[in-house]
Design a protein around this motif. Structure first.
Motif, mmCIF file in Angstrom:
data_model
loop_
_atom_site.group_PDB
_atom_site.id
_atom_site.type_symbol
_atom_site.label_atom_id
_atom_site.label_comp_id
_atom_site.label_asym_id
_atom_site.label_seq_id
_atom_site.Cartn_x
_atom_site.Cartn_y
_atom_site.Cartn_z
ATOM 1 N N UNK A 1 81.820 51.090 17.277
ATOM 2 C CA UNK A 1 82.824 50.044 17.503
ATOM 3 C C UNK A 1 84.240 50.525 17.193
ATOM 4 N N UNK A 2 84.385 51.745 16.657
ATOM 5 C CA UNK A 2 85.714 52.248 16.285
ATOM 6 C C UNK A 2 86.642 52.332 17.491
ATOM 7 N N UNK A 3 86.087 52.662 18.660
ATOM 8 C CA UNK A 3 86.899 52.785 19.875
ATOM 9 C C UNK A 3 87.188 51.426 20.515
ATOM 10 N N UNK A 4 86.674 50.385 19.870
ATOM 11 C CA UNK A 4 86.879 49.003 20.336
ATOM 12 C C UNK A 4 86.498 48.829 21.798
ATOM 13 N N UNK A 5 85.249 49.102 22.110
ATOM 14 C CA UNK A 5 84.793 48.905 23.484
ATOM 15 C C UNK A 5 84.711 47.421 23.812
ATOM 16 N N UNK A 6 84.710 47.106 25.085
ATOM 17 C CA UNK A 6 84.550 45.711 25.487
ATOM 18 C C UNK A 6 83.112 45.247 25.271
ATOM 19 N N UNK A 7 82.188 46.207 25.430
ATOM 20 C CA UNK A 7 80.767 45.886 25.308
ATOM 21 C C UNK A 7 80.097 46.938 24.442
ATOM 22 N N UNK A 8 79.286 46.499 23.480
ATOM 23 C CA UNK A 8 78.489 47.419 22.674
ATOM 24 C C UNK A 8 77.035 47.281 23.084
ATOM 25 N N UNK A 9 76.414 48.411 23.444
ATOM 26 C CA UNK A 9 75.023 48.445 23.859
ATOM 27 C C UNK A 9 74.188 49.009 22.712
ATOM 28 N N UNK A 10 73.136 48.309 22.350
ATOM 29 C CA UNK A 10 72.303 48.716 21.218
ATOM 30 C C UNK A 10 70.872 48.895 21.691
ATOM 31 N N UNK A 11 70.385 50.126 21.643
ATOM 32 C CA UNK A 11 69.039 50.446 22.103
ATOM 33 C C UNK A 11 68.108 50.581 20.905
ATOM 34 N N UNK A 12 67.330 49.530 20.636
ATOM 35 C CA UNK A 12 66.410 49.505 19.487
ATOM 36 C C UNK A 12 67.114 49.987 18.222
ATOM 37 N N UNK A 13 68.247 49.393 17.837
ATOM 38 C CA UNK A 13 69.061 49.952 16.750
ATOM 39 C C UNK A 13 68.440 49.840 15.364
ATOM 40 N N UNK A 14 67.469 48.945 15.194
ATOM 41 C CA UNK A 14 66.915 48.734 13.860
ATOM 42 C C UNK A 14 65.492 49.254 13.729
ATOM 43 N N UNK A 15 65.015 49.951 14.751
ATOM 44 C CA UNK A 15 63.621 50.381 14.776
ATOM 45 C C UNK A 15 63.236 51.327 13.654
ATOM 46 N N UNK A 16 64.194 52.096 13.133
ATOM 47 C CA UNK A 16 63.882 53.086 12.097
ATOM 48 C C UNK A 16 63.933 52.509 10.685
ATOM 49 N N UNK A 17 64.285 51.235 10.552
ATOM 50 C CA UNK A 17 64.430 50.627 9.228
ATOM 51 C C UNK A 17 63.137 49.928 8.810
ATOM 52 N N UNK A 18 62.923 49.829 7.487
ATOM 53 C CA UNK A 18 61.762 49.084 7.015
ATOM 54 C C UNK A 18 62.001 47.588 7.205
ATOM 55 N N UNK A 19 60.941 46.810 7.087
ATOM 56 C CA UNK A 19 60.984 45.398 7.456
ATOM 57 C C UNK A 19 62.071 44.618 6.711
ATOM 58 N N UNK A 20 62.143 44.770 5.390
ATOM 59 C CA UNK A 20 63.107 44.002 4.612
ATOM 60 C C UNK A 20 64.541 44.382 4.972
#
Length: 379
Positions: free
Chosen positions: A167-186
């Motif tokens: 988000x640093x480049x301040x895009x108009x749209x941010x696309x997130x491809x399974x961004x939380x898949x590597x995190x544990x449930x909590x």
């Protein structure tokens, strides 16, 4: 008009015919050889919307994201962003940025250097880079980790570095491809709310790809359910859950019980569905099909009561046997096998430490539900 589910926020541009969609997939098809990943798909996403593409593996959701990012081109159709056709525009010229599941951080760079990388590539002045990086690290609560390298961070912290860089480049749209898949449930649950807050603060349009139903239901303003490259339904989380448009959507999102039968009557007093075993279900749900049509009555487990005694009014009730029980702490799940062999799943909230109507394996039990508890599906 009666609302479905809880009220999320006063934001529904899709309900205003005067508002123009921000992202439009217009009859988009994508083929890889003989395989059709996306099939004549049309979809509209609005500015500042948190939009989720939800589906099983191979349904085409990541392909849609890659075409929007510019990594793949549609075989047919077109994609518009703020009214501009994106065909022929390379990824680095598009006002979008993508955050991948792997995060793709540079291991030899510090946190602040990772966040600053894209800004340096654009030729931004050093003082502006320093200010922007500081803003982004403050936003994701990583200011004190600015001098650390990725291997010195936890999984959740690395995820936030990747987010800050995106988000640093301040895009108009941010696309997130399974961004939380590597995190544990909590941690994943905590990060979902952080992403929601971040999206609200930045005022950006977020498009997320996920196969996690709970993730999509928690974060998204609207969800598109995909199957074999086609859109099955687009609606708010509450509408998807409470008013699914088909058997597939009802079965894909959450747990559901299906009672297959024939529409016997539909008038001002409600609808009656007759099952093969003679049971009659009375429903307040409408059905725009003639009597005699095969339909399904779909009802969620938490909307079915289970008891050792039949309900006083005898409405929408059937007797069966407790086949399985699962105690989950906050609730108890009962699988009840009816006389016709159908297994019905019910859930009871454990609101009290004392069980008022104890049921155990092989007990006779009654299931029952209100006429407004389910929905009639015709496809």
């Amino acid at each position: 008009m009666q609302s479905l589910g809880s009220i999320r926020r006063d934001f529904a541009p899709w309900a205003d015919p005067e508002v123009r969609p921000y992202i439009v997939f217009e009859n988009v098809t994508k083929r890889f050889g003989d395989f059709t990943a996306v099939n004549n798909l049309s979809l509209s996403i609005y500015e500042r919307e948190f939009f989720a593409l939800l589906g099983a593996s191979g349904c085409g959701k990541s392909t849609l994201l890659r075409m929007l990012a510019g990594f793949d081109d549609p075989t047919a159709g077109r994609i518009l962003l703020d009214g501009q056709d994106l065909r022929g525009i390379p990824p680095y010229r598009r006002p979008v940025n993508m955050m991948f599941q792997s995060y793709a951080l540079f291991p030899h760079m510090t946190v602040e250097q990772n966040v600053a990388f894209g800004l340096k590539q654009e030729g931004m002045a050093k003082p502006e880079i320093a200010q922007r990086v500081a803003e982004m690290l403050k936003l994701v609560k990583l200011t004190q980790f600015a001098k650390r390298k990725p291997h010195q961070l936890s999984g959740g912290q690395r995820q936030r570095v990747a987010l800050a860089r995106s988000v640093a480049k301040r895009p108009k749209v941010l696309l997130l491809d399974e961004p939380l898949g590597a995190l544990d449930k909590k941690l994943r649950e905590e990060t979902q709310f952080e992403l929601m807050d971040l999206q609200q603060n930045l005022g950006l349009t977020f498009v997320i790809v996920t196969h996690d139903q709970e993730e999509a239901m928690t974060m998204a303003d609207r969800i598109a359910i995909l199957e074999k490259g086609e859109v099955m339904q687009v609606a708010t989380p509450a509408e998807i859950y409470e008013a699914p448009g088909s058997r597939y959507v009802a079965s894909f999102v959450g747990n559901i019980n299906m009672f297959e039968g024939t529409l016997a009557r539909h008038d001002g007093n409600g609808t009656e569905i007759r099952l093969a075993d003679g049971m009659v279900i009375r429903s307040e749900s409408g059905a725009n099909v003639p009597a005699g049509t095969q339909v399904a009555f779909a009802i969620r487990p938490e909307k079915i009561a289970v008891s050792s005694r039949p309900p006083a009014d005898g409405l929408n009730a059937a007797e069966g046997e407790i086949y399985d029980i699962a105690y989950l702490g906050d609730m108890t799940v009962y699988n009840v096998r009816l006389a016709n062999g159908q297994m019905v799943k019910t859930t009871s909230l454990n609101a009290s430490r004392v069980v008022q109507d104890p049921l155990t394996w092989h007990d006779r039990a009654w299931i029952s539900f209100r006429p407004d508890a389910g929905v009639i599906l015709t496809r």
